[in-house]
Each structure stands twice: as structure tokens, then as C-alpha cells.
Enzyme design. Structure first.
Site, PDB file in Angstrom:
ATOM      1  N   HIS A  28       0.866  -1.189   0.000  1.00  0.00           N
ATOM      2  CA  HIS A  28       0.000   0.000   0.000  1.00  0.00           C
ATOM      3  C   HIS A  28       0.897   1.231   0.000  1.00  0.00           C
ATOM      4  O   HIS A  28       1.842   1.330   0.790  1.00  0.00           O
ATOM      5  CB  HIS A  28      -0.883  -0.077   1.251  1.00  0.00           C
ATOM      6  N   TYR A  45      -6.020   9.084   1.951  1.00  0.00           N
ATOM      7  CA  TYR A  45      -6.101   9.633   3.306  1.00  0.00           C
ATOM      8  C   TYR A  45      -4.877  10.498   3.564  1.00  0.00           C
ATOM      9  O   TYR A  45      -3.841  10.370   2.892  1.00  0.00           O
ATOM     10  CB  TYR A  45      -6.248   8.531   4.365  1.00  0.00           C
ATOM     11  N   ASP A  56     -28.435 -20.989  17.518  1.00  0.00           N
ATOM     12  CA  ASP A  56     -29.704 -21.693  17.689  1.00  0.00           C
ATOM     13  C   ASP A  56     -29.752 -22.821  16.677  1.00  0.00           C
ATOM     14  O   ASP A  56     -29.227 -22.715  15.567  1.00  0.00           O
ATOM     15  CB  ASP A  56     -30.901 -20.755  17.579  1.00  0.00           C
TER      16      ASP A  56
END
Length: 816
Positions: free
Chosen positions: A230, A261, A549
Site C-alpha cells: 500500500h 487519506y 440456535d
């Protein structure tokens, strides 16, 4: 561990002294497990993994409640730490920008997530964005999402601070120890072999980051992780930041419309980009520290910068910030870090007992993950639900190297994308298909994907049934991956009969002379019923939380078929099964058609010699029989609130079963129906979905499934904890939206008198009721009729607490 606890302190070896390993050592020793050795192949305090180059941006808000909880704890903890008098967290805030209407809408959705998960934030206008970040060109910004308590984690300092605390409690950190093997005996880990000796261990935790697959292979454990490089660059000094004395004063910044960013480094900017092509890295080819230095690399995780990949992002940066138009990039590198097929961490104990994974964890979530794993190891379970991160969550078909590589790269591409909650993966598809797939395609099935399975959500063959329906218009977001055909299929189920492909439902077979005793001890309901009985029951943990469940069909004295939820159920039962009890996953070799609707008996009865009347084949009963030429296991169950059966057969006979039912249903107006209709019907009936509506953070009485607990039954797992619990302070609560045209999708905050008090779990439009149904975790005292508001893209949508079940409360439609 208490002062009176005389048990020996377990020997723990943590592999990796990055942010996760250091955080874990701190969390374990704080809980009394002080015999902790942290092994690191590189030099301390900067060993050369992802932590060593991490830019440290911490944005806490995520669509995942679990990741947000991890990030919130990371901020809380790091804010309390310092090293050499320097704080480990700098709370400068966060700002996410929108330059498109779609992104601005998504920021409103993210603000809703923040409110639902307890993060302070607000959507602000362009002027406020400019005020927070003066370098921005205000004219290209439509708005932003400001979170004042986010900020910068100083990962290296946080490692040191936590390592010092752990060392003071007895832990030791050893650098320059390269792990070469994992010792094991009788299915348990026993030690870690390094180039400088062997370390005996009762527990080993792989916190090796992008080297995780390398360590995993030594233990015989697959680690579904793909490292990718990156880009990160630093500018030269900028006039707009000149004179800066603090490392950063402005919020950390995201420009997600261009996959960028930003953060300050005094008078420079650091810029990260996800806009470039995926750059996968082979974890088995990453050099060690010395080899990396010999190659003129700063560290093993820092690959050479590729200017050709950077050029388009640099132009996007300059358009957003005019001050950069005269600036230059001073330095840059391609930093390696970890991605998984679904973008989530990989946590938990492997099939090799005592061998744990804490992998694919970013600095943002590091302390929260370490706390959860430490709780898991010491107490038997984390305090927060981690099923999204559980290492068992991936199916076998999702563990191939090709799948991990392809999906990991796609997660990199999508890291800043606006992703719809129903958005399926693009490839590899199709991967898993039911035997009915060819027929479904002929009927124009619209497929989404889950667990690798192709799942029809509606069928275009039914479009004519929707032409005369009067349905409220949907907004663009809720209209994605939806069709009015779903309404027609739901109504056809209520009025006639429909076929549902239930093949992706997980099926386990449990056999052996001790099977009944084992299952009865593991679950909450009474399984000591004659063969032919089906029981809805719960798997609890020792604290009384709902692990899962199940529907358990007793087909013979020592043979049971279980409808389960995830690979974690199989893993849990295998871990606890005594000798002589055999458990296997039969999902791939079998298939299932749900035949539901008031005409279900009219469809099935002529096809079988057995009596399918209510008197002869009652609700929650099972029978092995034939439908036409096909041997089936028929369970009289209904997840949609209508008469019907689940019909199971082997995969080789599946197509014949579908064709037999389809031909018999022609004169009855039978339709094929998809999961979109299914979800609507099950919410009208109030049926819970584990992992969405309830998890191990909830007990049965909070979740509204207390009827599945036989408190007079002795000795089931979790019983003692349930008996100690007081009255619920929260409940899973049904809501009906007041406006017949309003729709929400799930994870929205719920407000009472202007205050957020809970969040929606799942929601769908109830076509029988003519209103959207939403289930939400809310304070227990809210009575039916209470008005609330559900926040949907920044708008407060009025809703009302309802009694349940909303549809057919007397069960007359199912029991006939």
C-alpha cells in the site's frame, strides 16, 4: 486469576512483537497470566513488520459493531498510555470528505452507524470542512463526517508502553528469535522452536501479521490472509503548515472518493493511497530483517515506492488541496499489511488445541482485539461478540490459496468503496451451487452470494405477478438488490404455495450411542423425545450467551440431523464431543427444498404414500419417506409462518426432487421464491436470525427465545449462569414503521425522546402487513405502543413498538 487460585499459570508464547503482540502481552499479564514470552524475529523496538511503518490513523466508525468496539477500546487504552512522557494517542479528530452526492449520502449512513455504536460524530457542511482543514478547496467538497474523538495512534510508542507494563508483571520480550517450527503432541501445541532454542508452551498465539500464513503452516493451520503493498508518501515542507510545533493539529482526513487519506507530520503531509492496482506479496518470500537491509530496504515491510502507481493519486491530491500544486513528494514506500477475504481479522483457537490466531489486525483495532483474545484465553469467551472475526467462519471452499489471493486483492480495491449491505462479491462466482441451480437460472433467478453459495433472491419469471401490486416507491439505496417481484413471491407464499431453496442451510449429522446424552447436555431444550421429534434449541456458552440456535431432528435412537448456522457450530460440537460420538457436516452432499404455503399439503400429499395430515404428521415432527421416486427426510418446520415442510435429499437426487415438486405444483399456482421474500416473511413472524438479531452477547430471555430453555433440565451448558442473571434491561423488540412507504435496512440507531437508546438488527418490508418491520435492541421497559424514531440517512423515521408475533399470533396457519 484470583489470589486463591492455585492452578499453575499457563505458559504462553506470543509470536510477533508488533502492536498486537505487545497489546496481547499487556492484556494477558493484567489478567494474571504472567508467564508470557514474546518472540520477535527483528530487532526491538522497531522489528520491521506492519506496525513499524503504520501511519496510525484511527477512525472508529465501521458498519461492523465489533470492529467499532475494538477501535473504541484502542482509543480509550492508548489515550491512557505514554512513553518517555509522550502520549500514545493524539486526539485530533477525524474528517471524512464527500465530493459526490453518493458519498455524502453514505456519510449520513456512517453517522448513523456511529450513533448506533456509541461514537460521537456529525455530518458537517463544506464551510466547516474548510475550517477544520484550511488547505482544502472548499468548492469541490459537498460535506464531511467529523468525529472529534478519533485521531492518531503512535503505534511504536504504544508497543513500548505496553511491553514495559507486561515486563513489569513478568513477561519477557526476546528479539532476533526467528521461529522455525511449532511443536505439538496429541492434538495440542507444546512449544515453539526458534533458531536460538525451543520454548515450551501451553498456548501459542500467532500475532505475526503478514507472516501469519508462514507460522500457520508450521502448525498445520491455514491462515486465510493475503499481504498487499500500500502506497504511502510524504511531501516536502508546505507553506500552509510552516511553523508547526506539534506533530499534528488537524483531524486525520479521508478522501474516500479517490481512495486517499492524509495526516500531518509537523510541516509535511503524509498521504496514503488505495487507488493503485493491488500489489500482492507472497508472505513466504518476504525477507527477514538482515536480508531486507542487504537489499537496501528500510525494513521487511517496506517495499520500494512505485511512482507510476502514484501519479494519478498525486493529481487527485492537488485538485483537493491547491497548496500541493507546487509541492513535491520527498519520500515514499509501499508498505505491506494484511487483508482477508472479507476484510475482517482472523481470531480464535485453531483445531490444534492451544494454538491461537490474532491476525489481519490493523492498529485501529489492535488493543480491542488483544483484549478480546486475552478474555477468550483466560475466561473462555470475549466480552464482545466476535463471530464476524472467528477463524472458523470461512467455508472449506473459501480457503483455497486462489480464493484468498483473489478476495484479498478485491478487499484492497473496495476498502473505501460505498458497499451496500447486500452487495455480493464479483468473483469467483459461481463457486457453490445447489442441485436446483439450472432450473433457477431458467426462471430468471437474481442471485446474491453468501458463504460461497449462489442464493436466489427473486425470480424474474414471477414478474407478471407483481404488475398489479401497489407498492410504495423505494429510495435508491433500499432499491438496490431488491425487486417488487419479492413482494409477489411473499404474497404467493401466504396465498398459495412456494418452493424455497434451503440448501445453504448448514446440516450436521450426529451419531453414536452417546449422541443423545451429548446433545442434551450441550443444548437448552429437551431432546429426550422419541425418534421423529424435532426440537428448536440453543447452544449457550458458560455465561449464558447464545452461541447459536439449532433445530435438532431425532431420526433414530442414536442418529440426529441438526440445522446449524456456521462452521463455528461444527467446530464447537467437535471440541466437546466424547469418544463414540461422531459428527459430520453433510451440507455439501445434500440439499433442501422448503415447501410452504396454505396449499403445501395439497402439493406434497399426492406425491407420497405416507399420511401428511396434521394428525398423522404434526408440527415439529420428522419422517423419512419418499416424494415421488426420491427418498427424503421431511421435517415439518416453517421459517415463514405457513404450513409446510423442509424436504431433504442427497445432492444427486436434488434436481429430480425439484422437478417432481414443480410439476405437481403447476395446477396449484406454485412459484419459486427467493430469500428476499423469505426474509420479509420471517420478520413478520418474528423469527430470529442468529448472528444478526442475537449473538453470544445476549441471553435467551433478552432475545425472546426463552421458550427454548427448559430450566427444569439438569446440567446443560450455561444453565448456572442463566440462573444468576437478573431481569433483562434490554430486549429484542419489534417495531413497525408508521409510514407505509418508509423502509430501513438494519444497523440504524433508534431514538426515544431524541436520545439514542438502541439499534436495529434486521429489517424488511412486511408485504402482508403493509409496513416495514424492524427488530431492534432497546431498553426492556418500552411498552407496546411507544413511539420511537429510526435514523435513516440522517432522517428520523417514526416507528412504534409492537407486540409480537406481528402475524398469526395463534399459529393457526402453521398448525393445520
Amino acid at each position: 486469576m484470583s489470589a486463591q487460585d492455585t492452578r499453575p499459570v499457563p505458559r504462553v508464547v506470543v509470536i510477533g512483537a508488533g502492536i498486537v503482540g505487545c497489546s496481547l502481552a499487556d492484556e494477558l499479564t493484567a489478567r494474571g497470566w504472567t508467564d508470557v514470552t514474546v518472540l520477535e524475529q527483528g530487532p526491538l523496538p522497531t522489528p520491521g513488520g506492519s506496525t513499524s511503518h503504520a501511519p496510525g490513523l484511527v477512525f472508529r466508525t465501521s458498519p461492523s459493531r465489533t470492529l467499532t468496539a475494538f477501535a473504541r477500546y484502542t482509543v480509550e487504552k492508548f489515550t491512557s498510555l505514554e512513553a518517555d512522557g509522550v502520549p500514545c494517542f493524539q486526539q485530533v479528530g477525524g474528517l471524512e470528505l464527500a465530493t459526490t452526492p453518493e458519498r455524502l449520502a453514505d456519510l449520513h449512513r456512517r453517522a448513523g452507524h456511529a450513533t448506533a455504536w456509541g461514537v460521537t460524530g456529525e455530518v458537517v457542511g463544506p464551510a466547516r470542512c474548510k475550517e477544520l482543514w484550511p488547505l482544502l478547496d472548499e468548492s469541490v467538497v459537498l460535506g464531511g463526517f467529523h468525529t472529534p474523538h478519533d485521531g492518531l495512534a503512535r503505534a511504536g510508542l504504544a508497543c513500548r508502553a505496553q511491553a514495559e507494563r507486561a515486563t513489569a508483571r513478568g513477561a519477557r520480550f526476546l528479539d532476533r528469535h526467528t521461529v522455525t517450527g511449532i511443536e505439538r503432541r496429541d492434538g495440542r501445541v507444546t512449544g515453539v522452536v526458534t533458531d536460538r532454542g525451543t520454548f515450551p508452551a501451553d498456548h501459542v498465539v500467532s500475532a505475526a501479521g503478514f507472516w501469519g500464513p508462514v507460522i500457520g503452516r508450521m502448525a498445520g493451520v491455514d491462515v486465510p490472509l493475503q499481504p498487499l503493498a500500500h502506497q504511502y508518501a510524504r511531501t516536502g515542507p508546505l507553506p500552509g503548515l510552516s511553523g508547526a510545533t506539534a506533530e499534528a493539529t488537524k483531524p486525520i482526513l479521508r478522501f474516500q472518493d479517490r481512495d486517499l487519506y492524509f495526516r500531518e507530520h509537523h510541516d509535511r503531509l503524509g498521504i496514503g493511497s488505495y487507488a493503485h492496482r493491488p500489489l500482492p506479496v507472497d508472505p513466504f518470500a518476504v525477507p527477514g530483517w538482515d536480508e531486507a537491509r542487504a537489499r537496501n530496504m528500510d525494513m521487511p515491510s517496506s517495499y520500494p515506492f512505485t511512482p507510476e502507481d502514484w501519479a494519478p493519486s498525486w493529481e487527485d491530491c492537488r485538485r483537493l488541496m491547491p497548496a500541493l500544486r507546487g509541492a513535491e513528494i520527498e519520500s515514499g514506500f509501499n508498505g505491506v499489511f494484511s487483508f482477508t477475504p472479507d476484510g475482517m481479522p482472523v481470531l480464535g483457537e485453531s483445531r490444534l488445541r492451544g494454538f491461537w490466531l490474532a491476525e489481519a489486525v490493523w492498529v485501529t483495532h489492535s488493543a480491542g482485539v488483544a483484549k478480546a483474545v486475552a478474555e477468550w484465553m483466560v475466561n473462555g469467551r470475549p466480552a464482545v461478540d466476535v463471530h464476524e472475526c472467528d477463524l472458523t467462519r470461512f467455508e472449506e471452499a473459501q480457503r483455497s490459496p486462489a480464493y484468498i489471493r483473489e478476495r484479498g486483492a478485491q478487499q484492497f480495491v473496495e476498502v473505501y468503496d460505498v458497499v451496500h449491505p447486500l452487495q455480493p462479491i464479483d468473483r469467483p462466482r459461481p463457486l457453490r451451487v445447489s442441485p436446483f441451480h439450472a432450473r433457477q437460472r431458467e426462471l430468471g433467478a437474481y442471485f446474491l452470494e453468501g458463504g460461497g453459495w449462489e442464493r436466489p433472491h427473486w425470480y424474474e419469471a414471477n414478474a407478471g405477478l407483481a404488475e398489479d401490486l401497489r407498492l410504495p416507491a423505494r429510495d435508491a439505496w433500499s432499491a438496490r438488490h431488491w425487486s417488487p417481484v419479492a413482494a409477489a413471491e411473499a404474497l404467493a407464499t401466504r396465498e398459495r404455495v412456494a418452493l424455497y431453496d434451503m440448501t445453504p442451510l448448514r446440516r450436521l449429522e450426529v451419531t453414536g450411542p452417546g449422541a443423545l446424552d451429548f446433545l442434551d447436555r450441550m443444548t437448552t431444550n429437551n431432546l429426550r423425545r422419541k425418534p421423529g421429534a424435532v426440537t428448536y434449541t440453543l447452544l449457550l456458552d458458560e455465561t449464558g450467551g447464545i452461541r447459536s440456535d439449532l433445530t435438532v431432528a431425532r431420526l433414530a435412537p442414536d442418529r440426529f440431523q441438526i440445522g446449524a448456522n456456521s462452521p463455528a457450530d461444527l467446530d464447537h460440537l467437535l471440541r466437546h464431543a466424547p469418544a463414540g460420538v461422531h459428527i459430520r457436516d453433510i451440507t455439501a452432499g445434500t440439499c433442501c427444498v422448503g415447501v410452504w404455503g396454505p396449499l403445501a399439503r395439497d402439493l406434497v400429499q399426492p406425491l407420497t404414500a405416507d399420511d401428511f395430515s396434521h394428525e398423522a404428521f404434526g408440527y415439529f415432527r420428522a419422517r423419512e419417506t419418499y416424494v415421488g421416486h426420491v427418498p427424503v427426510t421431511a421435517l415439518r418446520l416453517s421459517y415463514v409462518g405457513e404450513l409446510g415442510w423442509e424436504l431433504y435429499t442427497t445432492a444427486d437426487l436434488g434436481l429430480r426432487l425439484w422437478d417432481t415438486l414443480w410439476e405437481a405444483g403447476r395446477d396449484l399456482g406454485a412459484v419459486a421464491a427467493g430469500r428476499s421474500a423469505f426474509n420479509s416473511l420471517r420478520l413478520e413472524k418474528g423469527y430470529r436470525a442468529w448472528g444478526v438479531d442475537m449473538t453470544d452477547e445476549h441471553d435467551p430471555y433478552e432475545a425472546g427465545v426463552g421458550f427454548a430453555v427448559r430450566r427444569d433440565k439438569a446440567g446443560f451448558v450455561g444453565k448456572a449462569a442463566l440462573e444468576r442473571r437478573g431481569d433483562p434491561v434490554r430486549r429484542l423488540t419489534p417495531l413497525l414503521l408508521d409510514d407505509p412507504a418508509a423502509v430501513v435496512l438494519g444497523k440504524e440507531p433508534v431514538h426515544v425522546d431524541g436520545t439514542p437508546v438502541g439499534y436495529v438488527t434486521s429489517a424488511a418490508y412486511g408485504y402482508t402487513l403493509g409496513r416495514c418491520v424492524a427488530y431492534a435492541w432497546l431498553p426492556a421497559g418500552l411498552a407496546a405502543g411507544t413511539g420511537v424514531h429510526v435514523e435513516y440517512f440522517g432522517e428520523k423515521v417514526p416507528a412504534t413498538v409492537a407486540d409480537e408475533p406481528l402475524f398469526d399470533p395463534r399459529m393457526t396457519r402453521i398448525r393445520r
